[in-house]
Design a protein around this motif. Structure first.
Motif, PDB file in Angstrom:
ATOM      1  N   PHE A   4       0.821  -1.203   0.000  1.00 29.04           N
ATOM      2  CA  PHE A   4       0.000   0.000   0.000  1.00 29.04           C
ATOM      3  C   PHE A   4       0.860   1.260   0.000  1.00 29.04           C
ATOM      4  O   PHE A   4       0.586   2.212  -0.759  1.00 29.04           O
ATOM      5  N   LEU A   5       1.889   1.313   0.830  1.00 29.95           N
ATOM      6  CA  LEU A   5       2.766   2.492   0.869  1.00 29.95           C
ATOM      7  C   LEU A   5       3.533   2.659  -0.434  1.00 29.95           C
ATOM      8  O   LEU A   5       3.762   3.779  -0.890  1.00 29.95           O
ATOM      9  N   SER A   6       3.905   1.556  -1.039  1.00 29.21           N
ATOM     10  CA  SER A   6       4.613   1.616  -2.310  1.00 29.21           C
ATOM     11  C   SER A   6       3.724   2.193  -3.409  1.00 29.21           C
ATOM     12  O   SER A   6       4.154   3.043  -4.193  1.00 29.21           O
ATOM     13  N   ILE A   7       2.484   1.754  -3.454  1.00 24.44           N
ATOM     14  CA  ILE A   7       1.536   2.277  -4.452  1.00 24.44           C
ATOM     15  C   ILE A   7       1.221   3.734  -4.165  1.00 24.44           C
ATOM     16  O   ILE A   7       1.175   4.567  -5.078  1.00 24.44           O
ATOM     17  N   ALA A   8       1.012   4.083  -2.901  1.00 23.88           N
ATOM     18  CA  ALA A   8       0.716   5.469  -2.533  1.00 23.88           C
ATOM     19  C   ALA A   8       1.882   6.381  -2.896  1.00 23.88           C
ATOM     20  O   ALA A   8       1.677   7.485  -3.419  1.00 23.88           O
ATOM     21  N   ALA A   9       3.096   5.943  -2.644  1.00 24.59           N
ATOM     22  CA  ALA A   9       4.270   6.748  -2.993  1.00 24.59           C
ATOM     23  C   ALA A   9       4.363   6.951  -4.496  1.00 24.59           C
ATOM     24  O   ALA A   9       4.620   8.064  -4.970  1.00 24.59           O
ATOM     25  N   LEU A  52       7.300  15.320  -2.499  1.00 22.01           N
ATOM     26  CA  LEU A  52       7.852  15.122  -1.159  1.00 22.01           C
ATOM     27  C   LEU A  52       6.982  14.204  -0.311  1.00 22.01           C
ATOM     28  O   LEU A  52       7.493  13.414   0.494  1.00 22.01           O
ATOM     29  N   LEU A  53       5.664  14.289  -0.457  1.00 23.37           N
ATOM     30  CA  LEU A  53       4.791  13.356   0.259  1.00 23.37           C
ATOM     31  C   LEU A  53       4.988  11.930  -0.244  1.00 23.37           C
ATOM     32  O   LEU A  53       4.922  10.975   0.535  1.00 23.37           O
ATOM     33  N   GLY A  54       5.223  11.784  -1.545  1.00 18.28           N
ATOM     34  CA  GLY A  54       5.541  10.469  -2.080  1.00 18.28           C
ATOM     35  C   GLY A  54       6.840   9.934  -1.526  1.00 18.28           C
ATOM     36  O   GLY A  54       6.953   8.741  -1.195  1.00 18.28           O
ATOM     37  N   VAL A  55       7.832  10.793  -1.413  1.00 21.09           N
ATOM     38  CA  VAL A  55       9.107  10.395  -0.803  1.00 21.09           C
ATOM     39  C   VAL A  55       8.881  10.031   0.664  1.00 21.09           C
ATOM     40  O   VAL A  55       9.468   9.068   1.167  1.00 21.09           O
ATOM     41  N   LEU A  56       8.029  10.774   1.324  1.00 18.56           N
ATOM     42  CA  LEU A  56       7.708  10.494   2.723  1.00 18.56           C
ATOM     43  C   LEU A  56       7.089   9.109   2.882  1.00 18.56           C
ATOM     44  O   LEU A  56       7.412   8.379   3.825  1.00 18.56           O
ATOM     45  N   CYS A  57       6.231   8.729   1.931  1.00 24.04           N
ATOM     46  CA  CYS A  57       5.628   7.390   1.981  1.00 24.04           C
ATOM     47  C   CYS A  57       6.634   6.297   1.645  1.00 24.04           C
ATOM     48  O   CYS A  57       6.530   5.178   2.137  1.00 24.04           O
ATOM     49  N   ALA A  58       7.606   6.622   0.814  1.00 22.35           N
ATOM     50  CA  ALA A  58       8.536   5.599   0.329  1.00 22.35           C
ATOM     51  C   ALA A  58       9.701   5.341   1.272  1.00 22.35           C
ATOM     52  O   ALA A  58      10.343   4.299   1.175  1.00 22.35           O
TER      53      ALA A  58
END
Length: 117
Positions: A4-9, A52-58
């Motif tokens: 899930f975090l990978s897809i969200a990122a 940056l939010l994507g990086v935060l998730c990744a």
């Protein structure tokens, strides 16, 4: 990292890149300097925030603190810089293309000029 975090990122980074692309197209296509600056500052800052939010998730660890700090800096500085540049351009007699609403800053300058005389 979970699926899930990978897809969200991935989705956040892609959306940020697309929003930055829309901002770049706005800089290319909009008619005057003020509209171009608005497109660059808003879409560029929001695109960078999404990335940056994507990086935060990744990422994991202390990278979240750096990402949040960068987001705060972007949220504070982008509108202030755009406003300062627009005001400096207006004071340097670079006039916007006005529509039905007119140029409120020019009207304010004219009112102040007539009051001081």
């Amino acid at each position: 990292m979970s699926l899930f975090l990978s897809i969200a990122a991935s989705v956040l980074i892609l959306l940020g890149a697309l929003l930055s692309l829309v901002g770049a197209l706005g800089v290319w296509r909009l008619p005057d300097a003020y509209a171009r600056m608005h497109s660059a500052s808003k879409a560029g800052a929001l695109g960078a925030i999404l990335v940056l939010l994507g990086v935060l998730c990744a990422t994991s660890g202390m990278a979240w603190l750096e990402s949040l700090l960068a987001i705060c800096v972007l949220l504070i500085t982008a509108p202030l810089a755009a406003h300062a540049i627009a005001r400096a351009g207006h004071m340097a007699d670079i006039r916007p293309q006005t529509g039905l609403l007119g140029d409120a800053l020019e009207e304010d300058r004219q009112r102040r000029g007539t009051q001081e005389r």
